[in-house]
Design a protein around this motif. Sequence first.
Motif, PDB file in Angstrom:
ATOM      1  N   LEU A 549       0.829  -1.206   0.000  1.00 26.44           N
ATOM      2  CA  LEU A 549       0.000   0.000   0.000  1.00 26.44           C
ATOM      3  C   LEU A 549       0.864   1.257   0.000  1.00 26.44           C
ATOM      4  O   LEU A 549       1.914   1.303   0.649  1.00 26.44           O
ATOM      5  CB  LEU A 549      -0.903   0.025   1.235  1.00 26.44           C
ATOM      6  CG  LEU A 549      -1.883  -1.129   1.391  1.00 26.44           C
ATOM      7  CD1 LEU A 549      -2.627  -1.000   2.709  1.00 26.44           C
ATOM      8  CD2 LEU A 549      -2.868  -1.161   0.235  1.00 26.44           C
ATOM      9  N   THR A 550       0.412   2.271  -0.706  1.00 32.92           N
ATOM     10  CA  THR A 550       1.102   3.556  -0.664  1.00 32.92           C
ATOM     11  C   THR A 550       0.673   4.319   0.588  1.00 32.92           C
ATOM     12  O   THR A 550      -0.407   4.074   1.140  1.00 32.92           O
ATOM     13  CB  THR A 550       0.773   4.401  -1.898  1.00 32.92           C
ATOM     14  OG1 THR A 550      -0.626   4.785  -1.834  1.00 32.92           O
ATOM     15  CG2 THR A 550       1.029   3.633  -3.179  1.00 32.92           C
ATOM     16  N   PRO A 551       1.495   5.255   1.048  1.00 39.88           N
ATOM     17  CA  PRO A 551       1.083   6.091   2.192  1.00 39.88           C
ATOM     18  C   PRO A 551      -0.232   6.819   1.944  1.00 39.88           C
ATOM     19  O   PRO A 551      -1.056   6.953   2.849  1.00 39.88           O
ATOM     20  CB  PRO A 551       2.254   7.070   2.340  1.00 39.88           C
ATOM     21  CG  PRO A 551       3.426   6.344   1.777  1.00 39.88           C
ATOM     22  CD  PRO A 551       2.879   5.525   0.640  1.00 39.88           C
ATOM     23  N   GLY A 552      -0.449   7.278   0.713  1.00 41.27           N
ATOM     24  CA  GLY A 552      -1.691   7.972   0.400  1.00 41.27           C
ATOM     25  C   GLY A 552      -2.910   7.088   0.557  1.00 41.27           C
ATOM     26  O   GLY A 552      -3.964   7.528   1.030  1.00 41.27           O
ATOM     27  N   GLU A 553      -2.786   5.828   0.147  1.00 42.86           N
ATOM     28  CA  GLU A 553      -3.897   4.888   0.301  1.00 42.86           C
ATOM     29  C   GLU A 553      -4.194   4.630   1.773  1.00 42.86           C
ATOM     30  O   GLU A 553      -5.359   4.547   2.177  1.00 42.86           O
ATOM     31  CB  GLU A 553      -3.556   3.586  -0.409  1.00 42.86           C
ATOM     32  CG  GLU A 553      -3.562   3.701  -1.933  1.00 42.86           C
ATOM     33  CD  GLU A 553      -2.979   2.489  -2.631  1.00 42.86           C
ATOM     34  OE1 GLU A 553      -3.295   2.270  -3.817  1.00 42.86           O
ATOM     35  OE2 GLU A 553      -2.183   1.754  -1.999  1.00 42.86           O
ATOM     36  N   GLN A 554      -3.155   4.496   2.590  1.00 40.57           N
ATOM     37  CA  GLN A 554      -3.361   4.302   4.023  1.00 40.57           C
ATOM     38  C   GLN A 554      -4.026   5.529   4.643  1.00 40.57           C
ATOM     39  O   GLN A 554      -4.917   5.413   5.489  1.00 40.57           O
ATOM     40  CB  GLN A 554      -2.020   4.036   4.707  1.00 40.57           C
ATOM     41  CG  GLN A 554      -1.350   2.753   4.273  1.00 40.57           C
ATOM     42  CD  GLN A 554      -0.008   2.569   4.941  1.00 40.57           C
ATOM     43  OE1 GLN A 554       0.076   2.396   6.160  1.00 40.57           O
ATOM     44  NE2 GLN A 554       1.058   2.625   4.161  1.00 40.57           N
ATOM     45  N   ILE A 573       0.638   5.221   9.731  1.00 37.09           N
ATOM     46  CA  ILE A 573       0.953   5.163   8.312  1.00 37.09           C
ATOM     47  C   ILE A 573       2.325   4.511   8.174  1.00 37.09           C
ATOM     48  O   ILE A 573       3.341   5.077   8.594  1.00 37.09           O
ATOM     49  CB  ILE A 573       0.969   6.570   7.680  1.00 37.09           C
ATOM     50  CG1 ILE A 573      -0.355   7.298   7.960  1.00 37.09           C
ATOM     51  CG2 ILE A 573       1.237   6.483   6.186  1.00 37.09           C
ATOM     52  CD1 ILE A 573      -1.582   6.600   7.444  1.00 37.09           C
ATOM     53  N   ASN A 574       2.355   3.304   7.631  1.00 35.74           N
ATOM     54  CA  ASN A 574       3.610   2.571   7.477  1.00 35.74           C
ATOM     55  C   ASN A 574       4.282   2.961   6.165  1.00 35.74           C
ATOM     56  O   ASN A 574       3.644   2.978   5.110  1.00 35.74           O
ATOM     57  CB  ASN A 574       3.345   1.065   7.508  1.00 35.74           C
ATOM     58  CG  ASN A 574       2.902   0.607   8.877  1.00 35.74           C
ATOM     59  OD1 ASN A 574       3.683   0.595   9.819  1.00 35.74           O
ATOM     60  ND2 ASN A 574       1.627   0.251   8.999  1.00 35.74           N
ATOM     61  N   LEU A 575       5.575   3.275   6.259  1.00 36.13           N
ATOM     62  CA  LEU A 575       6.338   3.726   5.105  1.00 36.13           C
ATOM     63  C   LEU A 575       7.451   2.731   4.788  1.00 36.13           C
ATOM     64  O   LEU A 575       7.982   2.078   5.687  1.00 36.13           O
ATOM     65  CB  LEU A 575       6.970   5.095   5.383  1.00 36.13           C
ATOM     66  CG  LEU A 575       6.032   6.229   5.780  1.00 36.13           C
ATOM     67  CD1 LEU A 575       6.833   7.485   6.079  1.00 36.13           C
ATOM     68  CD2 LEU A 575       5.031   6.507   4.665  1.00 36.13           C
ATOM     69  N   LYS A 586       5.145  15.978   3.491  1.00 33.91           N
ATOM     70  CA  LYS A 586       3.994  16.057   2.578  1.00 33.91           C
ATOM     71  C   LYS A 586       2.770  15.365   3.180  1.00 33.91           C
ATOM     72  O   LYS A 586       1.641  15.860   3.055  1.00 33.91           O
ATOM     73  CB  LYS A 586       4.360  15.425   1.235  1.00 33.91           C
ATOM     74  CG  LYS A 586       5.430  16.188   0.464  1.00 33.91           C
ATOM     75  CD  LYS A 586       5.830  15.448  -0.811  1.00 33.91           C
ATOM     76  CE  LYS A 586       6.956  16.163  -1.526  1.00 33.91           C
ATOM     77  NZ  LYS A 586       7.413  15.408  -2.735  1.00 33.91           N
ATOM     78  N   LEU A 587       2.986  14.228   3.850  1.00 34.68           N
ATOM     79  CA  LEU A 587       1.870  13.514   4.474  1.00 34.68           C
ATOM     80  C   LEU A 587       1.266  14.328   5.608  1.00 34.68           C
ATOM     81  O   LEU A 587       0.047  14.330   5.815  1.00 34.68           O
ATOM     82  CB  LEU A 587       2.345  12.161   4.991  1.00 34.68           C
ATOM     83  CG  LEU A 587       2.669  11.108   3.938  1.00 34.68           C
ATOM     84  CD1 LEU A 587       3.306   9.887   4.586  1.00 34.68           C
ATOM     85  CD2 LEU A 587       1.403  10.701   3.179  1.00 34.68           C
ATOM     86  N   ILE A 588       2.098  15.022   6.370  1.00 30.48           N
ATOM     87  CA  ILE A 588       1.593  15.873   7.453  1.00 30.48           C
ATOM     88  C   ILE A 588       0.671  16.941   6.881  1.00 30.48           C
ATOM     89  O   ILE A 588      -0.422  17.199   7.404  1.00 30.48           O
ATOM     90  CB  ILE A 588       2.761  16.505   8.231  1.00 30.48           C
ATOM     91  CG1 ILE A 588       3.537  15.439   9.006  1.00 30.48           C
ATOM     92  CG2 ILE A 588       2.245  17.572   9.197  1.00 30.48           C
ATOM     93  CD1 ILE A 588       4.811  15.959   9.664  1.00 30.48           C
ATOM     94  N   TYR A 602       5.483   5.246  10.677  1.00 30.96           N
ATOM     95  CA  TYR A 602       6.607   4.395  11.037  1.00 30.96           C
ATOM     96  C   TYR A 602       7.268   3.918   9.757  1.00 30.96           C
ATOM     97  O   TYR A 602       6.639   3.260   8.922  1.00 30.96           O
ATOM     98  CB  TYR A 602       6.169   3.193  11.878  1.00 30.96           C
ATOM     99  CG  TYR A 602       7.356   2.353  12.297  1.00 30.96           C
ATOM    100  CD1 TYR A 602       8.239   2.821  13.259  1.00 30.96           C
ATOM    101  CD2 TYR A 602       7.602   1.128  11.708  1.00 30.96           C
ATOM    102  CE1 TYR A 602       9.348   2.082  13.628  1.00 30.96           C
ATOM    103  CE2 TYR A 602       8.710   0.377  12.081  1.00 30.96           C
ATOM    104  CZ  TYR A 602       9.572   0.853  13.035  1.00 30.96           C
ATOM    105  OH  TYR A 602      10.670   0.120  13.401  1.00 30.96           O
ATOM    106  N   ARG A 603       8.522   4.288   9.591  1.00 30.43           N
ATOM    107  CA  ARG A 603       9.295   3.880   8.413  1.00 30.43           C
ATOM    108  C   ARG A 603       9.986   2.558   8.713  1.00 30.43           C
ATOM    109  O   ARG A 603      10.691   2.433   9.716  1.00 30.43           O
ATOM    110  CB  ARG A 603      10.332   4.956   8.078  1.00 30.43           C
ATOM    111  CG  ARG A 603      11.137   4.678   6.815  1.00 30.43           C
ATOM    112  CD  ARG A 603      12.117   5.809   6.563  1.00 30.43           C
ATOM    113  NE  ARG A 603      13.080   5.918   7.646  1.00 30.43           N
ATOM    114  CZ  ARG A 603      14.228   5.235   7.709  1.00 30.43           C
ATOM    115  NH1 ARG A 603      14.536   4.385   6.751  1.00 30.43           N
ATOM    116  NH2 ARG A 603      15.045   5.402   8.732  1.00 30.43           N
TER     117      ARG A 603
END
Length: 787
Positions: A549-554, A573-575, A586-588, A602-603
Motif C-alpha cells: 500500500l502507498t502512504p496515500g492509500e493508508q 501510516i507505514n512507510l 507532505k503527508l503531514i 513508522y518507516r
Amino acid sequence: MTSNSQTGLEISSAERSWQVLDEYLTETRYAVRQPETGVSLEANYQAILSERLIPKLAEAKSFLVSQAGLSALSAGLIGRTVIPASPMLMSFGNPYTRRPGYFSCYPLGWVEDSLLDIESMRRKMRTIYMAGGGAGVDVSRLRPKGSPVDCGQGIASGPVGFLQDFDAVTGTTNQGGRRRGALLVQMDWNHQDIREFVEAKNFNSKLNRFIQTLPPEERPAQSPHLSNMNISVNVFGGFWDNPGLMRLIAANMWATGDPGLLFVDNMLKYSPLRAEDEPRFSNPCGEYLASAGTACNLVTVNAARLARQTYDSLSQEGLTPGSLNWTGKFTDRFWGLLMDASASACLLGNLILEFDEGYPLEEIKIKTQEKKPVGVGMSGFHTALLLAFWGKEAYGSPAAADFARQTQAALTLGTLKFSGSLTRLTGHAYENAPYWTGHLSELKETFLESGFWPRVEGLLDELFQLTEDKGGFYNCLTTSQAPTGSVSAFLRNIDTGIEPFYALAVDRRVRDSRKGWVNFTLKPIELADIFQEDPEFLERAQAQTALKLTPGEQLSMLAAFQRHNHTGVSKTINLPSSAAAEDIEKLILQSRDLRLKGFTVYRDTSLEGIISVASEEPKPVQSQVDRDLDIGDDRESRTFTAKSDSLSAHITLTNDPNHNIREVFVAAGDVGADINAIFTAFGMILSVSLRHYPSLFDPLVKVLLKVKMDQRVVINTVMDASPVVGNSLPQAIGKLMLLRKNYLDKGQKASGNHNSGSCDLCPECHQLALRREGSCRKCTSCGYSTC
C-alpha cells in the motif's frame, strides 16, 4: 468455533494453531491464578467467559440488564463477535486480586508546574499501571528549561528533564502485573522546549557524544532511553506557519517513529464532548481523545466473524460471490449484523461503567460515571472488505474507503441506537445538541449513498427527535478505534483493528509450560478454507497486503474511518525504508485537511539509521571493504539465557550470511531500570562496533574475556554439551560469542527461532522479532503486543 462450512485438514490445522495461542495467552496473561502456587485456574478464553466473566455480568444489579440484552451479549461473547479490552478480561470477577481494573487507559491531563504535582502524577500513573491500564499526560504547563525556581534561587530542568522519571515509573510498574506499563506524553508545539522534546527519543542522552561520532548509517537501533513511552506534539494555530519545526518533527519521525501529532483544533471541533470539558488529551495509542480524568472504556466487535456469517448465509441461499448483486446483498446484511453487535458492545461498555470496583482512583470514577464514555471499535475489517468485494477492490482504493466509511457509520449507529434507548429509559443525556445534529446529518448523508438507507431511515428520524428533546445521548461518546492487540488473537484475527493484513500467514513461537517451545502458523480463520478452494481469491488478497500500500492509500482509509468515529482511530501510516523525511512532511500537510485527530508514521527499519536533524539528511558513504561486509537485512539471530545467583539475562547474537557476529543484544531480568539500561547500552556499543567493523570481533572478545568478578555465570546452549561458564557476565558473553562464531564456521546451524530483517528484542520471548504495527509494537514470533 468457526463457521459450519469450514471443514477439512486446512481448517483443522488453522483451528489447532489458534487454540495453542489461545491457551498460551490465557496461561501467561489473562487467567486467574491459584494464590499459593501461581497455577493458572483457567485454560482458555472460553473458560474465562464461562467460569468468571458471564456469571459476574449476570449478577449485576443494574437497570441496564434485561434478560434479552444479557442473552444477546453472552451469545456475542461466546461466539467471538464481541469482546472487552484486556484489563477487564484479566481482572473482572477475579476473587483474589486486590487491585481490579476494568479500563484500558486514562488520559490524566496537564502536569501542573510544581514538584508536588509532578510527584502526585507519578503516584497516579503507578496506581493506574497496577490496575492494568495505561496513562497519558500533558507537560505543556511545566516551565521551560533554565527558568528560575524557588524565588530565583535555582533553575528548572524543564519538562524534558522529567521524561526519564516518568519513563522509569512506566517501565518498572507492570500493568496489572501482566505486562509493562504504557504512557503517552504530549506537549504544545509552541512551548519553549519543543525542539528538545521532539528529539527526546532520538538518542539516549548518555550515548549521544559517542553515537554522534559514527556515520549515520551505522548509528544504533533504538536505545533504552524513553522506551516505555510514546510522545506527541499538540498542533494548533500557528504551527502551520513554522516550516522549520515541521521539518524537525518529520526528520525525527523518519528516524524513530516519534513524535506523533495531535491535531487539537480537530479534536475540539469534531468531539461529542463540549469545549469546556476539554477533549484534547490522549491515551498511549491515540484512539481515546477525551477529557482528563476519564477512563478509556473499550469494547471490540469482530467484523471478520460477522462478515463470514454473512457470506455463509448468502451462500446457503444460492448467491455466489461472482454474481452482479453480491456486494449490495452482502453489505445490507453485514451492516445489519454489525449494528446489532455494536449495540451489544455498547451494553457491555455501560455495564463496565457500573462496577465501582473497576476504577483505580475515586476521582476517575466520578468523572467517568458522570460522562459515561464507551469506546466501541472493530477488528478484522480487512476480512470483511475481501468478502464484500471478493477481493476485487483493494484496501486503499476509493471503493474500499467508501466501504470503510459506511461500515464505521453502521457500527456507530448501532451504538447510538442503544445509547438512545438508555436515555429514554433514564432521562439522562450528555447534552451537546449542536454536535449531535451535525453528526446525525453526516450519518444520514453516508447512508443515503448506499442501499442501506431504507433500513435506517426510521431509526435516524427517532435519533434526530431524541437529540432535539434531550440534547444528546446517555453516553458522551460511544465509538473509538483501538489497535486491538491480544484481544484480536482471542477473536482469531490477524488483520487486527482496521489494519490491512501484514501477511496472510504468520509464524509464531511460544513457550508452553508443559511442552517447551511450540512453533505454529496462524492463518485468517474466517478465510482459510475459501483461500484453499479459490486460489484466484487468495492471489487477489495477497496483492493488497500492508507493504504493497502507498502512504496515500493508508491515509485515505484512516480518514474514512475517522469520519464517523467519536474519538480517534489508531492507525499508523507505514512507510517503506526508502521513504525520505520530505515524504513525511507532505503527508503531514495532507493529513491536516482530512479531519484527522492524530497522525503517526513508522518507516520500516527506521530505528537502524537514527540521524541528527541539525543539518540536511546525510547520504551514506561506504568504503569498498564496508560495502562487501554490509550487514544488510539478511541476518540470523539466536537468543541464549545467562544465569547467576543474582541475575538472569538474555543475550541475542546476530550473524550475517558470512558467519560474522554483527550484533549483540543484552536484556536483563528484574535488576532495575538503571542496571538494565547499562546492560542494554553495553550490548549496543558492541553492536555498533561489529556492524561497522566486523574485524573487531577478536579484539572485543579478548577484552571481554579479561573481565573477572566473583560471580559464576552459566549459559547452556545446544552448540556444545558443556555450558558456557564465566566469572562475570561480560566474560560469559565473550565466551558465548567465540563459541557461536566457531559453531557457525563449522557449517552447523543451531536450532531455534530465527528472524530476518530489522526488528527489536521482544521482552517476552527474547527474539529479534518486535515490529511496529499500527500504534503498537508486536512480536512476529510469540505474539507479544504492547497494546
